[in-house]
Design a protein around this motif. Structure first.
Motif, PDB file in Angstrom:
ATOM      1  N   GLY A  33       0.817  -1.213   0.000  1.00 14.20           N
ATOM      2  CA  GLY A  33       0.000   0.000   0.000  1.00 14.20           C
ATOM      3  C   GLY A  33       0.849   1.260   0.000  1.00 14.20           C
ATOM      4  O   GLY A  33       0.547   2.229  -0.708  1.00 14.20           O
ATOM      5  N   ALA A  34       1.931   1.257   0.764  1.00 13.77           N
ATOM      6  CA  ALA A  34       2.835   2.409   0.799  1.00 13.77           C
ATOM      7  C   ALA A  34       3.489   2.623  -0.565  1.00 13.77           C
ATOM      8  O   ALA A  34       3.651   3.768  -1.011  1.00 13.77           O
ATOM      9  N   ALA A  35       3.836   1.549  -1.237  1.00 12.26           N
ATOM     10  CA  ALA A  35       4.426   1.656  -2.569  1.00 12.26           C
ATOM     11  C   ALA A  35       3.425   2.247  -3.556  1.00 12.26           C
ATOM     12  O   ALA A  35       3.792   3.061  -4.413  1.00 12.26           O
ATOM     13  N   VAL A  36       2.172   1.871  -3.451  1.00  9.49           N
ATOM     14  CA  VAL A  36       1.132   2.425  -4.331  1.00  9.49           C
ATOM     15  C   VAL A  36       1.031   3.931  -4.113  1.00  9.49           C
ATOM     16  O   VAL A  36       1.007   4.714  -5.070  1.00  9.49           O
ATOM     17  N   VAL A  37       0.993   4.352  -2.869  1.00  9.61           N
ATOM     18  CA  VAL A  37       0.887   5.780  -2.560  1.00  9.61           C
ATOM     19  C   VAL A  37       2.119   6.521  -3.093  1.00  9.61           C
ATOM     20  O   VAL A  37       2.008   7.611  -3.666  1.00  9.61           O
ATOM     21  N   GLU A  38       3.280   5.919  -2.933  1.00 14.38           N
ATOM     22  CA  GLU A  38       4.526   6.566  -3.348  1.00 14.38           C
ATOM     23  C   GLU A  38       4.609   6.739  -4.870  1.00 14.38           C
ATOM     24  O   GLU A  38       5.054   7.774  -5.355  1.00 14.38           O
ATOM     25  N   VAL A  39       4.208   5.741  -5.616  1.00  9.85           N
ATOM     26  CA  VAL A  39       4.411   5.756  -7.067  1.00  9.85           C
ATOM     27  C   VAL A  39       3.237   6.366  -7.838  1.00  9.85           C
ATOM     28  O   VAL A  39       3.397   6.778  -8.979  1.00  9.85           O
ATOM     29  N   THR A  40       2.084   6.461  -7.218  1.00  3.99           N
ATOM     30  CA  THR A  40       0.893   6.927  -7.923  1.00  3.99           C
ATOM     31  C   THR A  40       0.926   8.444  -8.102  1.00  3.99           C
ATOM     32  O   THR A  40       0.840   9.196  -7.143  1.00  3.99           O
ATOM     33  N   THR A  41       1.081   8.830  -9.345  1.00  9.50           N
ATOM     34  CA  THR A  41       0.971  10.234  -9.734  1.00  9.50           C
ATOM     35  C   THR A  41       0.282  10.261 -11.098  1.00  9.50           C
ATOM     36  O   THR A  41       0.167   9.219 -11.758  1.00  9.50           O
ATOM     37  N   GLN A  42      -0.125  11.427 -11.510  1.00 14.60           N
ATOM     38  CA  GLN A  42      -0.811  11.538 -12.790  1.00 14.60           C
ATOM     39  C   GLN A  42       0.120  11.078 -13.908  1.00 14.60           C
ATOM     40  O   GLN A  42       1.290  11.451 -13.969  1.00 14.60           O
ATOM     41  N   GLY A  43      -0.407  10.228 -14.755  1.00 16.30           N
ATOM     42  CA  GLY A  43       0.341   9.755 -15.905  1.00 16.30           C
ATOM     43  C   GLY A  43       1.074   8.437 -15.705  1.00 16.30           C
ATOM     44  O   GLY A  43       1.581   7.867 -16.656  1.00 16.30           O
ATOM     45  N   VAL A  44       1.148   7.950 -14.468  1.00 15.62           N
ATOM     46  CA  VAL A  44       1.802   6.662 -14.224  1.00 15.62           C
ATOM     47  C   VAL A  44       0.812   5.559 -14.569  1.00 15.62           C
ATOM     48  O   VAL A  44      -0.283   5.510 -14.008  1.00 15.62           O
ATOM     49  N   PRO A  45       1.174   4.671 -15.496  1.00 14.27           N
ATOM     50  CA  PRO A  45       0.231   3.623 -15.893  1.00 14.27           C
ATOM     51  C   PRO A  45      -0.033   2.615 -14.772  1.00 14.27           C
ATOM     52  O   PRO A  45       0.830   2.339 -13.936  1.00 14.27           O
ATOM     53  N   GLU A  46      -1.240   2.106 -14.769  1.00 13.51           N
ATOM     54  CA  GLU A  46      -1.654   1.146 -13.741  1.00 13.51           C
ATOM     55  C   GLU A  46      -0.723  -0.059 -13.640  1.00 13.51           C
ATOM     56  O   GLU A  46      -0.402  -0.485 -12.519  1.00 13.51           O
ATOM     57  N   PRO A  47      -0.244  -0.636 -14.758  1.00 16.68           N
ATOM     58  CA  PRO A  47       0.666  -1.779 -14.629  1.00 16.68           C
ATOM     59  C   PRO A  47       1.960  -1.431 -13.878  1.00 16.68           C
ATOM     60  O   PRO A  47       2.496  -2.255 -13.146  1.00 16.68           O
ATOM     61  N   GLU A  48       2.434  -0.217 -14.025  1.00 12.84           N
ATOM     62  CA  GLU A  48       3.639   0.212 -13.299  1.00 12.84           C
ATOM     63  C   GLU A  48       3.358   0.296 -11.804  1.00 12.84           C
ATOM     64  O   GLU A  48       4.174  -0.115 -10.977  1.00 12.84           O
ATOM     65  N   VAL A  49       2.203   0.826 -11.448  1.00 11.33           N
ATOM     66  CA  VAL A  49       1.812   0.897 -10.039  1.00 11.33           C
ATOM     67  C   VAL A  49       1.724  -0.513  -9.449  1.00 11.33           C
ATOM     68  O   VAL A  49       2.256  -0.793  -8.373  1.00 11.33           O
ATOM     69  N   ALA A  50       1.073  -1.407 -10.172  1.00 14.62           N
ATOM     70  CA  ALA A  50       0.929  -2.789  -9.694  1.00 14.62           C
ATOM     71  C   ALA A  50       2.286  -3.470  -9.565  1.00 14.62           C
ATOM     72  O   ALA A  50       2.529  -4.208  -8.594  1.00 14.62           O
ATOM     73  N   LEU A  51       3.163  -3.243 -10.525  1.00 15.49           N
ATOM     74  CA  LEU A  51       4.491  -3.852 -10.488  1.00 15.49           C
ATOM     75  C   LEU A  51       5.283  -3.385  -9.279  1.00 15.49           C
ATOM     76  O   LEU A  51       5.883  -4.190  -8.563  1.00 15.49           O
ATOM     77  N   ARG A  52       5.260  -2.099  -9.030  1.00 16.44           N
ATOM     78  CA  ARG A  52       5.996  -1.558  -7.878  1.00 16.44           C
ATOM     79  C   ARG A  52       5.428  -2.070  -6.565  1.00 16.44           C
ATOM     80  O   ARG A  52       6.162  -2.389  -5.647  1.00 16.44           O
ATOM     81  N   SER A  53       4.103  -2.126  -6.497  1.00 19.10           N
ATOM     82  CA  SER A  53       3.463  -2.613  -5.278  1.00 19.10           C
ATOM     83  C   SER A  53       3.825  -4.075  -5.023  1.00 19.10           C
ATOM     84  O   SER A  53       4.219  -4.438  -3.914  1.00 19.10           O
ATOM     85  N   THR A  54       3.724  -4.868  -6.058  1.00 18.32           N
ATOM     86  CA  THR A  54       4.055  -6.294  -5.920  1.00 18.32           C
ATOM     87  C   THR A  54       5.512  -6.482  -5.553  1.00 18.32           C
ATOM     88  O   THR A  54       5.849  -7.277  -4.671  1.00 18.32           O
ATOM     89  N   ALA A  55       6.388  -5.754  -6.207  1.00 15.97           N
ATOM     90  CA  ALA A  55       7.828  -5.876  -5.938  1.00 15.97           C
ATOM     91  C   ALA A  55       8.153  -5.516  -4.490  1.00 15.97           C
ATOM     92  O   ALA A  55       8.997  -6.166  -3.859  1.00 15.97           O
TER      93      ALA A  55
END
Length: 58
Positions: A33-55
């Motif tokens: 969840g913290a990774a999602v909050v950190e990486v989520t900004t306008q223009g970041v694609p959903e797969p990138e958010v999911a990848l960072r969160s999973t990693a």
């Protein structure tokens, strides 16, 4: 001793064993969840958010 008291006694023996995995899972989920909050900004694609969160949870 009634059946309710026996059942409660058995549950109280199991409870600490059940709490430990839940706490571990919560800690891992918090990392994701913290990774999602950190990486989520306008223009970041959903797969990138999911990848960072999973990693972060691995």
């Amino acid at each position: 001793m009634g059946i309710a008291q026996v059942a409660m006694h058995q549950r109280s023996d199991e409870l600490p064993k059940q709490i430990a995995p839940v706490k571990r899972t919560k800690r891992i989920a918090d990392l994701g969840g913290a990774a999602v909050v950190e990486v989520t900004t306008q223009g970041v694609p959903e797969p990138e958010v999911a990848l960072r969160s999973t990693a972060s949870m691995l």
